[in-house]
Motif scaffolding. Structure first.
Motif, PDB file in Angstrom:
ATOM      1  N   ASN A 242     -13.284  17.356  11.523  1.00 53.39           N
ATOM      2  CA  ASN A 242     -13.142  18.721  11.027  1.00 53.39           C
ATOM      3  C   ASN A 242     -11.792  18.953  10.362  1.00 53.39           C
ATOM      4  OD1 ASN A 242     -15.682  19.303  12.039  1.00 53.39           O
ATOM      5  ND2 ASN A 242     -14.902  20.120  13.977  1.00 53.39           N
ATOM      6  N   ARG A 243     -10.744  18.382  10.922  1.00 48.38           N
ATOM      7  CA  ARG A 243      -9.390  18.627  10.413  1.00 48.38           C
ATOM      8  C   ARG A 243      -9.056  17.736   9.210  1.00 48.38           C
ATOM      9  NH1 ARG A 243      -4.656  20.631  12.867  1.00 48.38           N
ATOM     10  NH2 ARG A 243      -3.165  20.995  11.169  1.00 48.38           N
ATOM     11  N   PHE A 244      -9.407  16.465   9.305  1.00 49.16           N
ATOM     12  CA  PHE A 244      -9.006  15.509   8.262  1.00 49.16           C
ATOM     13  C   PHE A 244     -10.192  14.872   7.526  1.00 49.16           C
ATOM     14  CE2 PHE A 244      -5.810  15.315  11.712  1.00 49.16           C
ATOM     15  CZ  PHE A 244      -4.712  15.807  11.011  1.00 49.16           C
ATOM     16  N   ASN A 245     -11.419  15.199   7.955  1.00 52.54           N
ATOM     17  CA  ASN A 245     -12.602  14.518   7.391  1.00 52.54           C
ATOM     18  C   ASN A 245     -12.404  13.010   7.462  1.00 52.54           C
ATOM     19  OD1 ASN A 245     -15.157  14.527   6.306  1.00 52.54           O
ATOM     20  ND2 ASN A 245     -14.475  14.739   4.190  1.00 52.54           N
ATOM     21  N   PHE A 246     -11.883  12.546   8.589  1.00 48.05           N
ATOM     22  CA  PHE A 246     -11.406  11.174   8.725  1.00 48.05           C
ATOM     23  C   PHE A 246     -12.541  10.163   8.594  1.00 48.05           C
ATOM     24  CE2 PHE A 246     -10.190   7.366  11.061  1.00 48.05           C
ATOM     25  CZ  PHE A 246      -8.940   7.105  10.522  1.00 48.05           C
ATOM     26  N   GLY A 247     -13.670  10.424   9.246  1.00 44.07           N
ATOM     27  CA  GLY A 247     -14.771   9.464   9.219  1.00 44.07           C
ATOM     28  C   GLY A 247     -15.234   9.175   7.807  1.00 44.07           C
ATOM     29  N   GLU A 248     -15.402  10.209   6.995  1.00 45.51           N
ATOM     30  CA  GLU A 248     -15.862  10.024   5.617  1.00 45.51           C
ATOM     31  C   GLU A 248     -14.814   9.321   4.769  1.00 45.51           C
ATOM     32  OE1 GLU A 248     -18.372  12.933   3.131  1.00 45.51           O
ATOM     33  OE2 GLU A 248     -16.296  13.401   2.560  1.00 45.51           O
ATOM     34  N   ASN A 249     -13.571   9.761   4.849  1.00 46.85           N
ATOM     35  CA  ASN A 249     -12.511   9.148   4.042  1.00 46.85           C
ATOM     36  C   ASN A 249     -12.281   7.692   4.441  1.00 46.85           C
ATOM     37  OD1 ASN A 249     -12.019  11.492   2.543  1.00 46.85           O
ATOM     38  ND2 ASN A 249     -10.594  12.285   4.072  1.00 46.85           N
ATOM     39  N   PHE A 250     -12.365   7.413   5.744  1.00 46.54           N
ATOM     40  CA  PHE A 250     -12.204   6.037   6.225  1.00 46.54           C
ATOM     41  C   PHE A 250     -13.325   5.169   5.669  1.00 46.54           C
ATOM     42  CE2 PHE A 250     -12.339   2.983  10.008  1.00 46.54           C
ATOM     43  CZ  PHE A 250     -11.281   2.226   9.521  1.00 46.54           C
ATOM     44  N   TYR A 251     -14.534   5.699   5.659  1.00 45.07           N
ATOM     45  CA  TYR A 251     -15.680   4.939   5.135  1.00 45.07           C
ATOM     46  C   TYR A 251     -15.482   4.641   3.650  1.00 45.07           C
ATOM     47  CZ  TYR A 251     -20.337   3.793   3.471  1.00 45.07           C
ATOM     48  OH  TYR A 251     -21.399   3.157   2.876  1.00 45.07           O
ATOM     49  N   LEU A 252     -15.075   5.636   2.869  1.00 42.58           N
ATOM     50  CA  LEU A 252     -14.897   5.443   1.431  1.00 42.58           C
ATOM     51  C   LEU A 252     -13.819   4.394   1.148  1.00 42.58           C
ATOM     52  CD1 LEU A 252     -15.135   9.152   0.242  1.00 42.58           C
ATOM     53  CD2 LEU A 252     -16.891   7.377   0.063  1.00 42.58           C
ATOM     54  N   LEU A 253     -12.778   4.348   1.973  1.00 44.23           N
ATOM     55  CA  LEU A 253     -11.748   3.317   1.832  1.00 44.23           C
ATOM     56  C   LEU A 253     -12.338   1.935   2.097  1.00 44.23           C
ATOM     57  CD1 LEU A 253      -8.834   2.302   1.544  1.00 44.23           C
ATOM     58  CD2 LEU A 253      -8.506   2.832   3.972  1.00 44.23           C
ATOM     59  N   LEU A 254     -13.116   1.817   3.165  1.00 47.25           N
ATOM     60  CA  LEU A 254     -13.742   0.531   3.500  1.00 47.25           C
ATOM     61  C   LEU A 254     -14.739   0.116   2.426  1.00 47.25           C
ATOM     62  CD1 LEU A 254     -14.382   1.104   7.321  1.00 47.25           C
ATOM     63  CD2 LEU A 254     -12.603  -0.321   6.287  1.00 47.25           C
ATOM     64  N   LEU A 255     -15.458   1.091   1.879  1.00 43.25           N
ATOM     65  CA  LEU A 255     -16.419   0.802   0.824  1.00 43.25           C
ATOM     66  C   LEU A 255     -15.719   0.228  -0.405  1.00 43.25           C
ATOM     67  CD1 LEU A 255     -19.275   0.952  -0.413  1.00 43.25           C
ATOM     68  CD2 LEU A 255     -18.765   3.319  -1.073  1.00 43.25           C
ATOM     69  N   SER A 256     -14.603   0.829  -0.779  1.00 38.42           N
ATOM     70  CA  SER A 256     -13.874   0.331  -1.946  1.00 38.42           C
ATOM     71  C   SER A 256     -13.355  -1.088  -1.706  1.00 38.42           C
ATOM     72  CB  SER A 256     -12.716   1.273  -2.300  1.00 38.42           C
ATOM     73  OG  SER A 256     -11.758   1.320  -1.250  1.00 38.42           O
ATOM     74  N   LEU A 257     -12.901  -1.381  -0.489  1.00 41.37           N
ATOM     75  CA  LEU A 257     -12.439  -2.734  -0.160  1.00 41.37           C
ATOM     76  C   LEU A 257     -13.587  -3.736  -0.218  1.00 41.37           C
ATOM     77  CD1 LEU A 257     -10.042  -2.018   2.860  1.00 41.37           C
ATOM     78  CD2 LEU A 257      -9.395  -2.689   0.541  1.00 41.37           C
ATOM     79  N   TYR A 258     -14.751  -3.339   0.274  1.00 46.65           N
ATOM     80  CA  TYR A 258     -15.910  -4.222   0.256  1.00 46.65           C
ATOM     81  C   TYR A 258     -16.365  -4.491  -1.178  1.00 46.65           C
ATOM     82  CZ  TYR A 258     -20.451  -6.137   1.663  1.00 46.65           C
ATOM     83  OH  TYR A 258     -21.547  -6.943   1.846  1.00 46.65           O
ATOM     84  N   ILE A 259     -16.388  -3.446  -2.012  1.00 50.26           N
ATOM     85  CA  ILE A 259     -16.769  -3.616  -3.406  1.00 50.26           C
ATOM     86  C   ILE A 259     -15.802  -4.560  -4.111  1.00 50.26           C
ATOM     87  CG2 ILE A 259     -16.965  -2.441  -5.640  1.00 50.26           C
ATOM     88  CD1 ILE A 259     -17.987   0.015  -4.101  1.00 50.26           C
ATOM     89  N   MET A 260     -14.500  -4.369  -3.889  1.00 52.14           N
ATOM     90  CA  MET A 260     -13.495  -5.216  -4.527  1.00 52.14           C
ATOM     91  C   MET A 260     -13.643  -6.674  -4.105  1.00 52.14           C
ATOM     92  SD  MET A 260      -9.919  -3.064  -4.786  1.00 52.14           S
ATOM     93  CE  MET A 260      -9.910  -2.530  -3.074  1.00 52.14           C
ATOM     94  N   SER A 261     -13.857  -6.908  -2.812  1.00 46.69           N
ATOM     95  CA  SER A 261     -13.953  -8.288  -2.323  1.00 46.69           C
ATOM     96  C   SER A 261     -15.196  -8.980  -2.860  1.00 46.69           C
ATOM     97  CB  SER A 261     -13.952  -8.304  -0.792  1.00 46.69           C
ATOM     98  OG  SER A 261     -15.059  -7.582  -0.266  1.00 46.69           O
TER      99      SER A 261
END
Length: 396
Positions: free
Chosen positions: A9-28
């Motif tokens: 609720n405060r940081f939308n952490f789960g979604e932002n963390f997922y998008l970061l991991l997704l970008s790393l997976y796409i790059m690799s």
């Protein structure tokens, strides 16, 4: 639970963390499809990054995702277990890594997923092309037998891979725009299509890119057709295309004029796929199939054998069970998109099925992200406030 709610609720952490991991997976995964591994002489780095990304993805699932329905949780665990068995059998972990990203996308804004894909893949492609033009990495130049035309890969492993990437970039850009282009976007899309064809001389992906642009232009009448059809009919059409391709491949005979003509048009995809059926059985959980493709650097003379059709490839390498799961997922996506009146995503599924009949990139997340919509939040795509006011569609 309180920690999870506070962070989301405060940081939308789960979604932002997922998008970061997704970008790393796409790059690799993108890295493996370029000539960079030939320069750095290693492929260990991207596979290690896949592994650690999957660990953090699992942490995201356990820490930030909620499952109120035990049936959904049981289904996810069961499918994951079957995917794991298949991956262990064929020594290809791509499906299980992709599956983890699908499950972890639960309640993540799918529009943000598309934007993350487009930005990450585009940056990777531009960096790859620049590296090739600066001769930091080899730029593969290829020509077909008996054809004087030159085909450029621009740092990717093969010209067809470059063309396939550009098709998926155009397709998901169209999805982001809800299949509504302005006149400048039509001009840019057509110019992009012509450019990719001139560079790669890949006619099948050029046809797919033209189909995408035509689907955008004729979106209004296509929507009327989709409104008339039930999701079962739409799914049946997609599955029929897959079935026809598999049967053409299985029944292929070089002595039959029809098959020979089709094989020539599909650039040996039928004959190579038939060889796969002839040399290997369809098994429940798949098997490793050694292949020698044209991509990358190889000896001047070698025994070429590569299964391009994603569905034939999946059936033989990943097994019958995974094949059925993926086909069922396509049907579910059609139902979910039609229920939410996201007709442009239904058209995108059909175009991806068509692409997968000729390309092997369906299960690669640096190409295709449609499966991430299985559990993602689609609400942002149902809103019309981001539509261009000066878009041009036939019939509107």
């Amino acid at each position: 639970n309180e920690f999870r709610q506070f962070m989301n609720n405060r940081f939308n952490f789960g979604e932002n963390f997922y998008l970061l991991l997704l970008s790393l997976y796409i790059m690799s995964q993108f890295y493996i499809g370029t000539m960079f591994p030939y320069v750095f002489k290693t492929t260990i780095f991207p596979y290690n990054l896949w592994f650690w990304t999957s660990i953090f993805v699992l942490a995201k699932i356990f820490m930030f995702d909620e499952y109120d329905d035990w049936k959904t949780l049981a289904l996810c665990i069961t499918v994951g277990f079957l995917m794991l068995i298949s991956s262990q059998r064929n020594y290809n972990w791509n499906f299980i890594y992709y599956y983890l990203m699908v499950v972890a996308a639960r309640n993540v804004d799918y529009k943000k997923i598309i934007k993350t894909f487009l930005i990450t893949a585009s940056i990777c492609l531009v960096v790859t092309i620049i590296a090739a033009k600066l001769r930091f990495i080899p730029g593969i130049v290829n020509s077909r037998t008996g054809d004087s035309g030159v085909r450029y890969a621009l740092g990717t492993v093969f010209p067809t891979d470059l063309a396939a990437r550009c098709f998926y970039l155009l397709l998901f850009y169209a999805v982001l725009r809800r299949f509504k282009f302005t006149v400048p976007e039509y001009i840019a899309s057509l110019a992009f299509t012509v450019l990719i064809y001139v560079v790669t001389d890949t006619k099948l992906d050029m046809i797919l890119m033209i189909f995408t642009i035509l689907s955008v232009f004729f979106y209004a009448p296509l929507v009327k057709v989709l409104k008339f059809l039930d999701y079962k009919v739409v799914s049946l059409i997609d599955l029929a295309g897959v079935f026809v391709m598999i049967m053409l491949t299985y029944l292929y005979s070089p002595h039959n004029k029809f098959f020979a003509l089709m094989d020539k048009f599909l650039t040996k995809r039928l004959s190579n796929g038939h060889r796969g059926f002839a040399d290997f059985n369809v098994e429940l959980f798949g098997q490793p199939i050694p292949q020698n493709g044209n991509g990358g650097i190889h000896p001047p003379h070698f025994d070429y054998f590569f299964i391009d059709c994603s569905f034939v490839r999946m059936l033989l390498m990943n097994g019958l069970i995974v094949f059925v799961i993926v086909m069922a997922t396509f049907c579910y996506l059609n139902k979910r998109f039609l229920d939410n009146k996201l007709y442009f995503l239904v058209l995108a599924v059909t175009l991806i099925v068509l692409s997968s009949l000729i390309d092997h990139h369906m299960s690669e997340i640096s190409f295709n992200i449609v499966f991430l919509a299985t559990f993602a939040n689609l609400s942002s795509l149902t809103k019309k406030r981001d539509e261009p006011k000066d878009y041009l569609n036939f019939g509107q």
